[in-house]
Motif scaffolding. Sequence first.
Motif, PDB file in Angstrom:
ATOM      1  N   CYS A  82      -8.305  18.159  63.570  1.00 34.07           N
ATOM      2  CA  CYS A  82      -8.800  16.872  62.932  1.00 34.07           C
ATOM      3  C   CYS A  82      -8.777  16.930  61.500  1.00 34.07           C
ATOM      4  O   CYS A  82      -9.715  17.382  60.946  1.00 34.07           O
ATOM      5  CB  CYS A  82      -9.926  15.899  63.688  1.00 34.07           C
ATOM      6  SG  CYS A  82     -10.285  14.636  63.137  1.00 34.07           S
ATOM      7  N   HIS A  83      -7.806  16.434  60.676  1.00 36.04           N
ATOM      8  CA  HIS A  83      -7.806  16.450  59.378  1.00 36.04           C
ATOM      9  C   HIS A  83      -8.965  15.568  58.889  1.00 36.04           C
ATOM     10  O   HIS A  83      -9.542  16.028  58.020  1.00 36.04           O
ATOM     11  CB  HIS A  83      -6.479  15.919  58.932  1.00 36.04           C
ATOM     12  CG  HIS A  83      -6.218  15.829  57.413  1.00 36.04           C
ATOM     13  ND1 HIS A  83      -6.242  16.848  56.497  1.00 36.04           N
ATOM     14  CD2 HIS A  83      -6.391  14.504  56.556  1.00 36.04           C
ATOM     15  CE1 HIS A  83      -6.289  16.228  54.974  1.00 36.04           C
ATOM     16  NE2 HIS A  83      -6.466  15.100  55.212  1.00 36.04           N
ATOM     17  N   ALA A  84      -8.985  14.574  59.413  1.00 33.69           N
ATOM     18  CA  ALA A  84     -10.316  13.491  58.872  1.00 33.69           C
ATOM     19  C   ALA A  84     -11.422  14.258  58.884  1.00 33.69           C
ATOM     20  O   ALA A  84     -12.388  14.258  58.007  1.00 33.69           O
ATOM     21  CB  ALA A  84     -10.263  12.144  59.924  1.00 33.69           C
ATOM     22  N   ASN A  85     -11.738  14.978  60.051  1.00 34.83           N
ATOM     23  CA  ASN A  85     -13.012  15.509  60.168  1.00 34.83           C
ATOM     24  C   ASN A  85     -13.076  16.708  59.239  1.00 34.83           C
ATOM     25  O   ASN A  85     -14.223  16.895  58.493  1.00 34.83           O
ATOM     26  CB  ASN A  85     -12.977  16.318  61.777  1.00 34.83           C
ATOM     27  CG  ASN A  85     -14.367  17.039  61.836  1.00 34.83           C
ATOM     28  OD1 ASN A  85     -15.463  16.545  62.019  1.00 34.83           O
ATOM     29  ND2 ASN A  85     -14.349  18.289  61.981  1.00 34.83           N
ATOM     30  N   ASP A  86     -11.995  17.360  58.884  1.00 41.56           N
ATOM     31  CA  ASP A  86     -12.385  18.361  57.893  1.00 41.56           C
ATOM     32  C   ASP A  86     -12.635  17.711  56.556  1.00 41.56           C
ATOM     33  O   ASP A  86     -13.456  18.483  55.859  1.00 41.56           O
ATOM     34  CB  ASP A  86     -10.763  19.244  57.882  1.00 41.56           C
ATOM     35  CG  ASP A  86     -10.734  19.995  59.199  1.00 41.56           C
ATOM     36  OD1 ASP A  86     -11.446  20.446  59.711  1.00 41.56           O
ATOM     37  OD2 ASP A  86      -9.427  20.395  59.112  1.00 41.56           O
ATOM     38  N   GLN A  87     -11.992  16.702  56.116  1.00 45.65           N
ATOM     39  CA  GLN A  87     -12.203  16.217  54.907  1.00 45.65           C
ATOM     40  C   GLN A  87     -13.564  15.586  54.926  1.00 45.65           C
ATOM     41  O   GLN A  87     -14.200  15.580  53.826  1.00 45.65           O
ATOM     42  CB  GLN A  87     -11.282  14.917  54.609  1.00 45.65           C
ATOM     43  CG  GLN A  87      -9.818  15.370  54.499  1.00 45.65           C
ATOM     44  CD  GLN A  87      -9.497  16.399  53.340  1.00 45.65           C
ATOM     45  OE1 GLN A  87     -10.198  15.990  52.174  1.00 45.65           O
ATOM     46  NE2 GLN A  87      -8.894  17.564  53.534  1.00 45.65           N
ATOM     47  N   TYR A  88     -14.104  15.015  55.908  1.00 47.09           N
ATOM     48  CA  TYR A  88     -15.472  14.627  56.041  1.00 47.09           C
ATOM     49  C   TYR A  88     -16.393  15.600  55.953  1.00 47.09           C
ATOM     50  O   TYR A  88     -17.446  15.259  55.097  1.00 47.09           O
ATOM     51  CB  TYR A  88     -15.687  13.620  57.088  1.00 47.09           C
ATOM     52  CG  TYR A  88     -15.215  12.284  57.085  1.00 47.09           C
ATOM     53  CD1 TYR A  88     -15.300  11.240  55.997  1.00 47.09           C
ATOM     54  CD2 TYR A  88     -14.312  11.824  58.130  1.00 47.09           C
ATOM     55  CE1 TYR A  88     -14.657  10.183  55.895  1.00 47.09           C
ATOM     56  CE2 TYR A  88     -13.617  10.651  58.006  1.00 47.09           C
ATOM     57  CZ  TYR A  88     -13.779   9.910  56.851  1.00 47.09           C
ATOM     58  OH  TYR A  88     -13.149   8.495  56.781  1.00 47.09           O
ATOM     59  N   ILE A  89     -16.398  16.775  56.405  1.00 47.19           N
ATOM     60  CA  ILE A  89     -17.012  17.794  56.506  1.00 47.19           C
ATOM     61  C   ILE A  89     -17.337  18.404  54.957  1.00 47.19           C
ATOM     62  O   ILE A  89     -18.237  18.826  54.407  1.00 47.19           O
ATOM     63  CB  ILE A  89     -16.718  19.114  57.384  1.00 47.19           C
ATOM     64  CG1 ILE A  89     -17.251  18.613  58.757  1.00 47.19           C
ATOM     65  CG2 ILE A  89     -17.260  20.380  57.148  1.00 47.19           C
ATOM     66  CD1 ILE A  89     -18.686  18.631  59.058  1.00 47.19           C
ATOM     67  N   GLU A  90     -16.049  18.557  54.319  1.00 48.33           N
ATOM     68  CA  GLU A  90     -16.061  18.780  52.636  1.00 48.33           C
ATOM     69  C   GLU A  90     -16.853  17.903  51.959  1.00 48.33           C
ATOM     70  O   GLU A  90     -17.884  18.239  51.263  1.00 48.33           O
ATOM     71  CB  GLU A  90     -14.544  18.877  52.317  1.00 48.33           C
ATOM     72  CG  GLU A  90     -13.884  20.022  52.828  1.00 48.33           C
ATOM     73  CD  GLU A  90     -14.160  21.367  52.400  1.00 48.33           C
ATOM     74  OE1 GLU A  90     -14.672  21.320  51.156  1.00 48.33           O
ATOM     75  OE2 GLU A  90     -14.364  22.091  53.341  1.00 48.33           O
ATOM     76  N   GLN A  91     -16.882  16.437  52.362  1.00 48.34           N
ATOM     77  CA  GLN A  91     -17.780  15.636  51.859  1.00 48.34           C
ATOM     78  C   GLN A  91     -19.232  15.946  51.983  1.00 48.34           C
ATOM     79  O   GLN A  91     -19.971  15.892  51.037  1.00 48.34           O
ATOM     80  CB  GLN A  91     -17.546  14.477  52.043  1.00 48.34           C
ATOM     81  CG  GLN A  91     -15.989  13.914  51.584  1.00 48.34           C
ATOM     82  CD  GLN A  91     -16.065  13.651  50.042  1.00 48.34           C
ATOM     83  OE1 GLN A  91     -17.016  13.025  49.369  1.00 48.34           O
ATOM     84  NE2 GLN A  91     -15.004  14.154  49.349  1.00 48.34           N
ATOM     85  N   PHE A  92     -19.673  16.269  52.998  1.00 49.26           N
ATOM     86  CA  PHE A  92     -20.951  16.595  53.543  1.00 49.26           C
ATOM     87  C   PHE A  92     -21.311  17.611  52.791  1.00 49.26           C
ATOM     88  O   PHE A  92     -22.248  18.051  52.349  1.00 49.26           O
ATOM     89  CB  PHE A  92     -21.091  17.038  54.885  1.00 49.26           C
ATOM     90  CG  PHE A  92     -22.493  17.117  55.511  1.00 49.26           C
ATOM     91  CD1 PHE A  92     -23.246  15.848  55.600  1.00 49.26           C
ATOM     92  CD2 PHE A  92     -22.956  18.127  55.977  1.00 49.26           C
ATOM     93  CE1 PHE A  92     -24.379  15.850  56.037  1.00 49.26           C
ATOM     94  CE2 PHE A  92     -24.361  18.328  56.500  1.00 49.26           C
ATOM     95  CZ  PHE A  92     -25.184  17.248  56.426  1.00 49.26           C
ATOM     96  N   LYS A  93     -20.535  19.018  52.607  1.00 49.25           N
ATOM     97  CA  LYS A  93     -20.782  20.073  52.003  1.00 49.25           C
ATOM     98  C   LYS A  93     -21.107  19.781  50.368  1.00 49.25           C
ATOM     99  O   LYS A  93     -21.881  20.421  49.671  1.00 49.25           O
ATOM    100  CB  LYS A  93     -19.687  21.097  51.905  1.00 49.25           C
ATOM    101  CG  LYS A  93     -19.592  21.841  53.423  1.00 49.25           C
ATOM    102  CD  LYS A  93     -18.452  22.595  53.230  1.00 49.25           C
ATOM    103  CE  LYS A  93     -18.117  23.452  54.826  1.00 49.25           C
ATOM    104  NZ  LYS A  93     -16.968  24.147  54.759  1.00 49.25           N
TER     105      LYS A  93
END
Length: 479
Positions: free
Chosen positions: A226-237
């Motif tokens: 899930c590309h979207a999940n990966d991007q949102y996790i980067e924002q969380f980090k």
Amino acid sequence: RQQKWKSSVSTRAKMPPCDFVPEKYESYPYEHMQKIREQNISPSLRMYYKKPLLLHQGHMQWLFDYEGQRYLDLFAGIVTVSVGHCHPKVTIATQKQLARLWHTTNIYMHPSIQEYAEKLTSLLPDPLKVVYLTNSGSEANDLAMFMARLYTRNFDIISFRGAYHGGSPYTLGLTSIGLYKHGLANGFGCSTTMLPDVFRGPWGGSHCRDSPVQTVRKCSCSEGECHANDQYIEQFKDTLNTSVPKTIAGFIAEPIQGVNGAVQYPRSFLKEAYQLVRERGGICISDEVQTGFGRTGSHFWGFQTHDVVPDIVTLAKGIGNGFPMAAVVTTKEIASSLAQNLHFNTFGGSPLACVVGAAVLDAIEEDGLQKNSEDVGTYMLLELAKLRDKFEIVGDVRGKGLMIGVEMVTDKDSRHPLPAEEINRIWEDCKDMGVLIGRGGLYSQTFRIKPPMCITKKDVDFAVEVLHSALQRHMERAA
């Protein structure tokens, strides 16, 4: 994409039968009620509709106004009436306890608090076995914040943008919806992070969320990715690295956002976020005020749909089917941090509240309401998805079980919110045809559908037909 619409249906949607007969209304006339409201009730307590409803009686999924007009309640007193208005089992249990014992405070034992604590915690996984009973969701989240800070000896707490966790001065720091902000200092030690909204956010695709209905956005993700999940996790980090200290008190999230319009995250987001939070010394709080007690259908608690076990769970609304009660459930170790000094609650865990709470749990089990939420909710989501496919202004249909959002847009490509005056007309038309729907979202652009869990598929057919008629009337006005 805009279509020309023929004249609207000439026949009104047929409301399912109900053999309940409401009592005759015998209080003040409507106009006098309005006058009292204007003079004696806080203007901050805003009402729905151009001509606000004067409701008189309720029965399961139905509400009756002062003139005897019947309405299908798809909002359940803001996701609070879980098992049905005036559910017989809950009503009888309450009446019996009213004649026995109302109030003692926690300085004495009474049977119902022990009985209820055992019953409630048996439904939660280990080690979530210690409960502190309160009176409202705001109070529960306020206490959860306090406990997180006491236990960790850290201060900073993270929440999502678009979150609603209460209106008290303490919890307003976690609530991240502009309409609830009053311009006063609040939120010291509270940080917000990007909402992983796969419909309105920068990333999203066609396989992201745990729902029978996905977004209309496309993606090329292969199975298990899930590309979207990966991007949102980067924002969380990024939030963890820029906005808070190296150690934090915690992170709070609703399993599905409620006030913001049933917003769902990518399937694995919370699991990854919980791990990152715990690496920083923080604890994870699941706000189950709206998602709990079987509403999501597949599981009793919303956090279970994300395959996580939080450190604190907050409960309210459906816990009492309209009776004012709430709870914080946590581990023995975290609960012990509050016992270092005195912390007291006059009304929390009263004999009456605990009997009500126990009767609600019994009704959910005996009436099969979790299964009903799954079956009827899935049916409703798929029927509403047909409206999304037909009408350009229905941008998204989402949710799980009977926690549903229908987001209205000017068009599916831009995803711009449909102007308020247009949404209001559709909403008023639904009410006039006998269906009550909630509103949510940052721009009040989402219809919130969260009915009592006793709703039936025939009720869904009626509600969808009413919404279809209201949408079609809107298209005629716009043509």
